[in-house]
Design an enzyme around this catalytic site. Structure first.
Site, PDB file in Angstrom:
ATOM      1  N   ARG A 126       0.805  -1.233   0.000  1.00  0.00           N
ATOM      2  CA  ARG A 126       0.000   0.000   0.000  1.00  0.00           C
ATOM      3  C   ARG A 126       0.838   1.284   0.000  1.00  0.00           C
ATOM      4  O   ARG A 126       0.307   2.375  -0.181  1.00  0.00           O
ATOM      5  CB  ARG A 126      -0.961  -0.007   1.195  1.00  0.00           C
ATOM      6  CG  ARG A 126      -2.184  -0.872   0.916  1.00  0.00           C
ATOM      7  CD  ARG A 126      -3.279  -0.567   1.889  1.00  0.00           C
ATOM      8  NE  ARG A 126      -3.035  -1.192   3.180  1.00  0.00           N
ATOM      9  CZ  ARG A 126      -3.447  -0.686   4.339  1.00  0.00           C
ATOM     10  NH1 ARG A 126      -4.096   0.464   4.374  1.00  0.00           N
ATOM     11  NH2 ARG A 126      -3.195  -1.317   5.458  1.00  0.00           N
ATOM     12  N   ASP A 131       7.408  -1.658  11.061  1.00  0.00           N
ATOM     13  CA  ASP A 131       6.603  -0.540  10.555  1.00  0.00           C
ATOM     14  C   ASP A 131       5.849   0.172  11.669  1.00  0.00           C
ATOM     15  O   ASP A 131       4.869   0.874  11.407  1.00  0.00           O
ATOM     16  CB  ASP A 131       5.648  -1.014   9.444  1.00  0.00           C
ATOM     17  CG  ASP A 131       4.666  -2.078   9.923  1.00  0.00           C
ATOM     18  OD1 ASP A 131       4.680  -2.419  11.120  1.00  0.00           O
ATOM     19  OD2 ASP A 131       3.882  -2.564   9.087  1.00  0.00           O
ATOM     20  N   GLY A 142      -6.415  -7.585  15.851  1.00  0.00           N
ATOM     21  CA  GLY A 142      -6.754  -8.761  16.646  1.00  0.00           C
ATOM     22  C   GLY A 142      -7.341  -8.306  17.985  1.00  0.00           C
ATOM     23  O   GLY A 142      -6.776  -7.444  18.642  1.00  0.00           O
ATOM     24  N   ASN A 161       1.217   1.867   7.008  1.00  0.00           N
ATOM     25  CA  ASN A 161       0.929   1.009   5.860  1.00  0.00           C
ATOM     26  C   ASN A 161       0.758   1.779   4.570  1.00  0.00           C
ATOM     27  O   ASN A 161       0.718   1.214   3.497  1.00  0.00           O
ATOM     28  CB  ASN A 161      -0.336   0.189   6.117  1.00  0.00           C
ATOM     29  CG  ASN A 161      -0.154  -0.757   7.296  1.00  0.00           C
ATOM     30  OD1 ASN A 161       0.698  -1.634   7.251  1.00  0.00           O
ATOM     31  ND2 ASN A 161      -0.899  -0.536   8.351  1.00  0.00           N
ATOM     32  N   ASN A 219      35.042  39.293   6.242  1.00  0.00           N
ATOM     33  CA  ASN A 219      33.760  39.793   5.739  1.00  0.00           C
ATOM     34  C   ASN A 219      33.639  39.442   4.259  1.00  0.00           C
ATOM     35  O   ASN A 219      34.507  39.801   3.462  1.00  0.00           O
ATOM     36  CB  ASN A 219      33.706  41.314   5.940  1.00  0.00           C
ATOM     37  CG  ASN A 219      32.305  41.852   5.685  1.00  0.00           C
ATOM     38  OD1 ASN A 219      31.608  41.381   4.791  1.00  0.00           O
ATOM     39  ND2 ASN A 219      31.901  42.834   6.462  1.00  0.00           N
ATOM     40  N   ASN A 223      34.494  26.406  -6.700  1.00  0.00           N
ATOM     41  CA  ASN A 223      35.237  25.297  -6.100  1.00  0.00           C
ATOM     42  C   ASN A 223      35.367  24.092  -7.019  1.00  0.00           C
ATOM     43  O   ASN A 223      36.091  23.171  -6.721  1.00  0.00           O
ATOM     44  CB  ASN A 223      34.569  24.874  -4.790  1.00  0.00           C
ATOM     45  CG  ASN A 223      33.132  24.459  -4.984  1.00  0.00           C
ATOM     46  OD1 ASN A 223      32.452  24.950  -5.880  1.00  0.00           O
ATOM     47  ND2 ASN A 223      32.652  23.549  -4.156  1.00  0.00           N
TER      48      ASN A 223
HETATM   49  C1  UD1 Z   1      -1.271  -8.310  13.121  1.00  0.00           C
HETATM   50  C2  UD1 Z   1      -1.865  -9.194  14.226  1.00  0.00           C
HETATM   51  C3  UD1 Z   1      -3.084  -8.488  14.843  1.00  0.00           C
HETATM   52  C4  UD1 Z   1      -2.659  -7.161  15.386  1.00  0.00           C
HETATM   53  C5  UD1 Z   1      -1.978  -6.316  14.304  1.00  0.00           C
HETATM   54  C6  UD1 Z   1      -1.389  -5.086  14.898  1.00  0.00           C
HETATM   55  C7  UD1 Z   1      -1.430 -11.511  13.616  1.00  0.00           C
HETATM   56  C8  UD1 Z   1      -2.010 -12.755  13.074  1.00  0.00           C
HETATM   57  N1  UD1 Z   1      -2.246 -10.461  13.666  1.00  0.00           N
HETATM   58  O1  UD1 Z   1      -2.248  -8.172  12.107  1.00  0.00           O
HETATM   59  O2  UD1 Z   1      -3.619  -9.285  15.882  1.00  0.00           O
HETATM   60  O3  UD1 Z   1      -3.780  -6.465  15.920  1.00  0.00           O
HETATM   61  O4  UD1 Z   1      -0.900  -7.049  13.683  1.00  0.00           O
HETATM   62  O5  UD1 Z   1      -0.823  -4.288  13.897  1.00  0.00           O
HETATM   63  O6  UD1 Z   1      -0.293 -11.496  14.010  1.00  0.00           O
HETATM   64  N2  UD1 Z   1       5.054  -9.874   8.720  1.00  0.00           N
HETATM   65  C9  UD1 Z   1       6.163 -10.585   8.342  1.00  0.00           C
HETATM   66  N3  UD1 Z   1       5.979 -11.800   7.717  1.00  0.00           N
HETATM   67  C10 UD1 Z   1       4.735 -12.305   7.492  1.00  0.00           C
HETATM   68  C11 UD1 Z   1       3.622 -11.559   7.894  1.00  0.00           C
HETATM   69  C12 UD1 Z   1       3.813 -10.355   8.513  1.00  0.00           C
HETATM   70  O7  UD1 Z   1       7.299 -10.161   8.532  1.00  0.00           O
HETATM   71  O8  UD1 Z   1       4.662 -13.413   6.939  1.00  0.00           O
HETATM   72  C13 UD1 Z   1       5.255  -8.574   9.392  1.00  0.00           C
HETATM   73  C14 UD1 Z   1       4.803  -7.415   8.540  1.00  0.00           C
HETATM   74  O9  UD1 Z   1       5.903  -6.818   7.894  1.00  0.00           O
HETATM   75  C15 UD1 Z   1       4.197  -6.457   9.545  1.00  0.00           C
HETATM   76  C16 UD1 Z   1       3.791  -7.331  10.724  1.00  0.00           C
HETATM   77  O10 UD1 Z   1       4.458  -8.551  10.559  1.00  0.00           O
HETATM   78  O11 UD1 Z   1       5.134  -5.527  10.034  1.00  0.00           O
HETATM   79  C17 UD1 Z   1       2.295  -7.488  10.828  1.00  0.00           C
HETATM   80  O12 UD1 Z   1       1.827  -8.218   9.737  1.00  0.00           O
HETATM   81  P1  UD1 Z   1       0.415  -7.984   9.076  1.00  0.00           P
HETATM   82  O13 UD1 Z   1       0.195  -9.021   8.092  1.00  0.00           O
HETATM   83  O14 UD1 Z   1       0.271  -6.574   8.692  1.00  0.00           O
HETATM   84  O15 UD1 Z   1      -0.545  -8.287  10.324  1.00  0.00           O
HETATM   85  P2  UD1 Z   1      -1.928  -7.637  10.616  1.00  0.00           P
HETATM   86  O16 UD1 Z   1      -2.932  -8.188   9.729  1.00  0.00           O
HETATM   87  O17 UD1 Z   1      -1.761  -6.165  10.649  1.00  0.00           O
HETATM   88 CA    CA Z   2      -0.356  -4.336   9.605  1.00  0.00          CA
END
Ligand code: UD1
Ligand code: CA
Length: 449
Positions: free
Chosen positions: A17, A106, A143, A230, A363, A372
């Site tokens: 995004r 992030d 969550g 995001n 001055n 330069n």
């Molecule tokens: C996740 C949580 C949710 C919480 C929210 C807070 C889970 C299942 N859900 O949801 O409960 O309220 O964050 O922001 O954990 N990432 C990886 N590898 C992956 C997936 C994700 O490195 O395979 C990293 C992403 O870069 C990101 C973070 O984990 O920084 C969160 O992942 P994202 O998929 O955005 O989780 P949410 O759906 O936001």
């Molecule tokens: Ca997220």
């Protein structure tokens, strides 16, 4: 004694995004990549190890977090899978009984105070896992934390898997988790992907741990601190929050900001007591301003040192390597780069001073330019203490103006000028008496024929 700590920063998400060629966590906030803010907050806990989980195209992230190592999560199968990518590197410390702290790359606004509160809860309480909760203005997408008796966490349900009733809960998981490392990695193997997104959810740990009698509890944090970035709009919101933190910190340290909402700082801006910053000033990274200096409106400053009592701008541009001495003056439309100006030196109007050394009290007249660059290499200009450079002078580097020397206005100075000498380097003026009159008469004649 407290267990050693391993910090795992998750940054493998694609960041679609953002619509950017740059990985999301490398987008800067307050002058540095957002992931560096996260790493710095974690580093304040003095962990034994920090490791960053990146996606297959994460080499650029490795540079940004060095010397901390990165590990690659090949496929983005979910947050539980992402943590597993750090298993091998964490193993030796886990064997020593380390705790693990999981953060998102992030989420640049998290503070070390909040992380320390999680650490405190882990130390004082009985819970094996501490989950950071918060109450977002709109909980959609987060969550939800399902609490049981005595503030124990029973489960976390993702939005997509939640019932109508559960969606009404406003206490959400912020994505930060601190827990016993050995149990964490062991239980990760039991996490499955039987959910709406077909992902391996870290949140599944709550119930898996409970089955073994390992408790989870919640520490509540401030919703501004746990904002994730995001999109570009969220990037701008995070910047705004961070800028206000920096502005408040400056004012608390004795800096006057006449219109704080118009001044932009970098994470490392360092301003002394009684510095005054007028409206619309931008501080890029690496700026130090000593006591009592004044930065006038619309100035752009990066990588510069401004000594006590100096006055900069309005409309000045100080580029990296500029050192402006005590009580010195840099006026409007003056650009400096890799130049050191001595105490009380002045360049008040319309100048470019690059790769130069300017002695005390020298001055520099309006419109002076250090030439330069000859198209191949950069050369230095040296101006001695107390020298006077006439207006509209070109100083063709390498060149040296001795102490106390004077150059006449409009000169092109290509040779060194000895101390106390006067250098005049312009074509001699020619006067033709009545020449203007004759010229005009000739024009009139031309019109008649
Ligand atoms: C996740 C949580 C949710 C919480 C929210 C807070 C889970 C299942 N859900 O949801 O409960 O309220 O964050 O922001 O954990 N990432 C990886 N590898 C992956 C997936 C994700 O490195 O395979 C990293 C992403 O870069 C990101 C973070 O984990 O920084 C969160 O992942 P994202 O998929 O955005 O989780 P949410 O759906 O936001
Ligand atoms: Ca997220």
């Amino acid at each position: 004694m407290q267990a050693p700590l391993i910090v795992i920063v998750l940054a493998a998400g694609k960041g679609t995004r953002m619509r950017s060629a740059l990985p999301k966590v490398l987008h800067p906030i307050a002058g540095r990549p957002m992931i560096q803010h996260v790493v710095e907050a974690a580093a304040a806990l003095d962990p034994a190890q920090i490791v960053v989980v990146v996606g297959p195209e994460g080499e650029a992230i490795a540079d940004a977090v060095s010397p901390h190592p990165v590990v690659v999560q090949r496929q983005q199968l979910g947050t539980a899978d992402a943590v597993k990518a750090a298993r091998e590197i964490a193993a030796p410390l886990i064997a020593e009984g380390a705790d693990v702290l999981i953060l998102y790359g992030d989420g640049p606004l998290i503070t070390s105070e909040t992380l320390a509160r999680m650490r405190g809860a882990r130390k004082d309480g009985k819970a094996a896992f501490i989950w950071l909760g918060f109450r977002p203005p709109d909980p959609t997408g987060y969550g939800r934390l399902l609490l049981s008796e005595g503030n124990t966490l029973a489960a976390i349900v993702e939005e997509r898997d939640a019932s109508e009733e559960q969606r009404k809960i406003d206490l959400c998981w912020a994505g930060l988790l601190l827990g016993e490392g050995e149990a964490l990695f062991r239980l990760l193997d039991a996490v499955d992907n039987r959910n709406a997104k077909r992902e391996y959810y870290l949140t599944s740990l709550v119930e898996l741990a409970a089955r073994e009698g390992l408790l989870s509890s919640v520490v509540e944090g401030d919703s501004d601190e746990v904002r994730g970035v995001n999109s570009r709009a969220e990037l701008a919101e995070a910047e705004e929050i961070l800028q206000w933190r920096l502005r408040r910190r400056m004012m608390e340290a004795g800096v006057t900001l006449i219109a704080p909402e118009t001044v932009y700082f970098s994470w490392d801006s360092d301003l002394g007591r009684d510095v005054v910053v007028e409206p619309h000033v931008f501080f890029g990274p690496g700026v130090r301003v000593a006591e009592g200096a004044r930065i006038c409106a619309f100035s752009h400053i990066e990588g510069a040192v401004i000594e006590a009592g100096a006055r900069i701008g309005p409309f000045a541009r100080l580029r990296p390597g500029s050192v402006i001495g005590p009580e010195a003056r840099i006026g409007n439309f003056v650009e400096t780069k890799a130049s050191v100006l001595g105490a009380r030196a002045k360049a008040n109007h319309l100048s470019y001073i690059g790769d130069a050394e300017v002695g005390e009290g020298a001055n520099i007249g309006a419109g002076t330019i250090t030439c330069n660059y000859d198209g191949f290499a950069k050369h230095r200009t040296r101006i001695g203490a107390g020298a006077f450079i006439g207006s509209n002078t070109s100083l063709v580097a390498p060149v040296e103006i001795g102490e106390g020397a004077i150059t006449g206005a409009g000169g092109t100075i290509v040779e060194d000028v000895p101390a106390e000498a006067l250098a005049i380097a312009r074509a001699e003026q020619v006067i033709r008496p009545e020449g203007a009159k004759r010229l005009k008469a000739r024009r009139e004649e031309g019109k008649e024929t």
